[in-house]
Design an enzyme around this catalytic site. Structure first.
Site, PDB file in Angstrom:
ATOM      1  N   SER A 140     -36.012  -7.203  27.230  1.00 30.07           N
ATOM      2  CA  SER A 140     -36.302  -8.734  26.890  1.00 30.07           C
ATOM      3  C   SER A 140     -35.528  -9.030  25.628  1.00 30.07           C
ATOM      4  O   SER A 140     -35.947  -8.815  24.597  1.00 30.07           O
ATOM      5  CB  SER A 140     -37.866  -8.943  26.366  1.00 30.07           C
ATOM      6  OG  SER A 140     -38.279  -8.018  25.762  1.00 30.07           O
ATOM      7  N   ALA A 142     -34.591 -11.898  23.028  1.00 29.25           N
ATOM      8  CA  ALA A 142     -35.321 -13.111  22.864  1.00 29.25           C
ATOM      9  C   ALA A 142     -34.661 -14.443  23.187  1.00 29.25           C
ATOM     10  O   ALA A 142     -35.357 -15.352  23.872  1.00 29.25           O
ATOM     11  CB  ALA A 142     -35.362 -13.278  21.140  1.00 29.25           C
ATOM     12  N   LYS A 193     -34.187   4.612  22.391  1.00 21.17           N
ATOM     13  CA  LYS A 193     -33.014   3.747  23.037  1.00 21.17           C
ATOM     14  C   LYS A 193     -32.191   3.121  22.039  1.00 21.17           C
ATOM     15  O   LYS A 193     -30.983   2.827  22.393  1.00 21.17           O
ATOM     16  CB  LYS A 193     -33.794   2.638  23.928  1.00 21.17           C
ATOM     17  CG  LYS A 193     -34.936   1.735  23.277  1.00 21.17           C
ATOM     18  CD  LYS A 193     -34.194   0.385  23.226  1.00 21.17           C
ATOM     19  CE  LYS A 193     -35.243  -0.417  22.643  1.00 21.17           C
ATOM     20  NZ  LYS A 193     -34.734  -1.791  22.247  1.00 21.17           N
ATOM     21  N   ASP A 246     -35.584  -0.917  29.547  1.00 27.35           N
ATOM     22  CA  ASP A 246     -35.162  -1.243  28.241  1.00 27.35           C
ATOM     23  C   ASP A 246     -33.956  -0.243  27.988  1.00 27.35           C
ATOM     24  O   ASP A 246     -33.098  -0.848  27.218  1.00 27.35           O
ATOM     25  CB  ASP A 246     -36.416  -1.053  27.371  1.00 27.35           C
ATOM     26  CG  ASP A 246     -36.456  -1.931  26.176  1.00 27.35           C
ATOM     27  OD1 ASP A 246     -35.483  -2.652  26.112  1.00 27.35           O
ATOM     28  OD2 ASP A 246     -37.353  -1.609  25.275  1.00 27.35           O
ATOM     29  N   SER A 256     -27.185  -6.540  22.477  1.00 34.63           N
ATOM     30  CA  SER A 256     -27.961  -5.441  21.409  1.00 34.63           C
ATOM     31  C   SER A 256     -27.135  -5.198  20.329  1.00 34.63           C
ATOM     32  O   SER A 256     -25.836  -4.802  20.386  1.00 34.63           O
ATOM     33  CB  SER A 256     -27.961  -4.107  22.385  1.00 34.63           C
ATOM     34  OG  SER A 256     -28.404  -3.339  21.640  1.00 34.63           O
ATOM     35  N   GLU A 283     -31.564  -0.631  13.868  1.00 35.42           N
ATOM     36  CA  GLU A 283     -32.525  -0.022  13.962  1.00 35.42           C
ATOM     37  C   GLU A 283     -32.133   1.479  14.235  1.00 35.42           C
ATOM     38  O   GLU A 283     -32.812   2.738  13.699  1.00 35.42           O
ATOM     39  CB  GLU A 283     -33.683  -0.098  14.781  1.00 35.42           C
ATOM     40  CG  GLU A 283     -34.310  -1.815  14.431  1.00 35.42           C
ATOM     41  CD  GLU A 283     -33.507  -2.905  15.365  1.00 35.42           C
ATOM     42  OE1 GLU A 283     -32.254  -2.541  15.813  1.00 35.42           O
ATOM     43  OE2 GLU A 283     -34.098  -4.063  15.553  1.00 35.42           O
TER      44      GLU A 283
END
Length: 330
Positions: A140, A142, A193, A246, A256, A283
């Site tokens: 997902s 945004a 991931k 995902d 991403s 991240e």
């Protein structure tokens, strides 16, 4: 019946989720620290992320004052701040709450201090002050959710009664929530991931062959499945939307941040990209350290994680990334 929902965080994801919730006629308030975003949101938009596109309908309010959120008496609180601010944000609100809301976590990755996924930290902080915690994760972006693209995510908790409430609050014709109970497995995938997306980005930059790319995606799934098992999760979670869905999203799309970071490493060098870590939220960079500790501790064969760690932290040559990985796949 409409619910009162407070979203802590006024970024792209918080705004997209607010738009879904408004479509379902919930009462929605948002809290943040960016005055420009708050002013925009009180005028039914968030121009920083979505230009002048309007929210489905006006928010109840957006505010910089946490007391306004307390006095709103929210039934549900969504934690949509950057993960590095989660603990401070919860501490800001938790002792002042006048009711016991459901908390929803949308953070991905590991807590650098505990080396565990974020639900573990959040659970400790909200204990006895809430009805429970639900994690919302899945394929997902945004921007896609804001555009009302069909999106299917998992909502995860060991408490089925609060999962049913959250499902009812969120579901629209384009946003669907699938209940799942494997918190450890789902959050493990969610953290890993991002690590794998950096590796996949390097591969995509250096190899255009669909054979090569597909092989690496398959190996990514294998390594994650091994780690899920040793961390106490269920292997079948890999086949959920928060799993393979995902992973595919994060490891193949330039939307991403982690994948794009990896692609730029593959095109130029890690040395050049390292400077951008001061301004970019990647991240997977931080999660790589923890993933590497896990595979070493449990003796897990994971050549992708091994060599993305060595590339990012031991100056291994990124131009030989796949040459280093392939001999170790067994």
């Amino acid at each position: 019946m409409s619910n009162k929902i407070a979203i802590l965080g006024t970024g792209a994801w918080g705004t997209a989720l607010a738009n879904v919730l408004l479509e379902n006629n919930n009462h929605v308030a948002m809290w943040g620290i960016d005055e420009e975003e708050i002013n925009d949101l009180n005028n039914q938009c968030n121009s920083k992320y979505y230009g002048h596109k309007k929210l489905n309908r006006p928010l109840n309010f957006a505010t910089k004052e946490i007391t306004h959120i307390i006095d709103f008496y929210p039934d549900i609180i969504i934690l949509a701040v950057p993960s590095i601010h989660i603990e401070n944000t919860i501490n800001l609100i938790i002792s002042r709450l006048k009711n016991k809301p459901i908390f929803i976590n949308v953070a991905k990755g590991f807590n650098q201090k505990t080396l565990k996924t974020w639900s573990y930290t959040i659970d400790l902080l909200i204990k006895n002050k809430s009805k429970g915690l639900v994690t919302l994760i899945g394929p997902s972006f945004a921007t896609e959710v804001f555009k009302k693209a069909i999106t299917i995510v998992n909502i995860i908790s060991s408490n089925n009664s609060i999962l049913k409430i959250v499902k009812n609050v969120f579901e629209t014709s384009y946003f669907k929530c699938i209940i799942h109970n494997d918190v450890k497995g789902a959050e493990c995938i969610s953290a890993l991931k991002n690590v794998m997306a950096i590796a996949s980005g390097i591969i995509y930059a250096q190899h255009t062959s669909i054979n090569t790319r597909s092989a690496i995606l398959a190996q990514i799934a294998r390594e994650i499945s091994y780690i899920i098992e040793v961390m106490g999760g269920e292997k079948d979670t890999l086949y959920q939307f928060c799993g393979i869905g995902d992973i595919f999203l994060t490891c193949t799309s330039s939307k991403s941040r982690n994948f794009s970071f990896g692609k730029n490493i593959g095109k130029s060098s890690y040395r050049k990209m390292k400077k951008k870590l001061k301004t970019l939220t990647i991240e997977g960079y931080w999660s790589t350290k923890i993933a590497y500790q896990i595979i070493k501790k449990y003796h897990i064969p994971a050549p992708i994680i091994t060599h993305i760690y060595k590339t990012l932290y031991e100056n291994e040559n990124e131009k030989k990334f796949i040459q280093n990985i392939i001999p170790e796949i067994d």
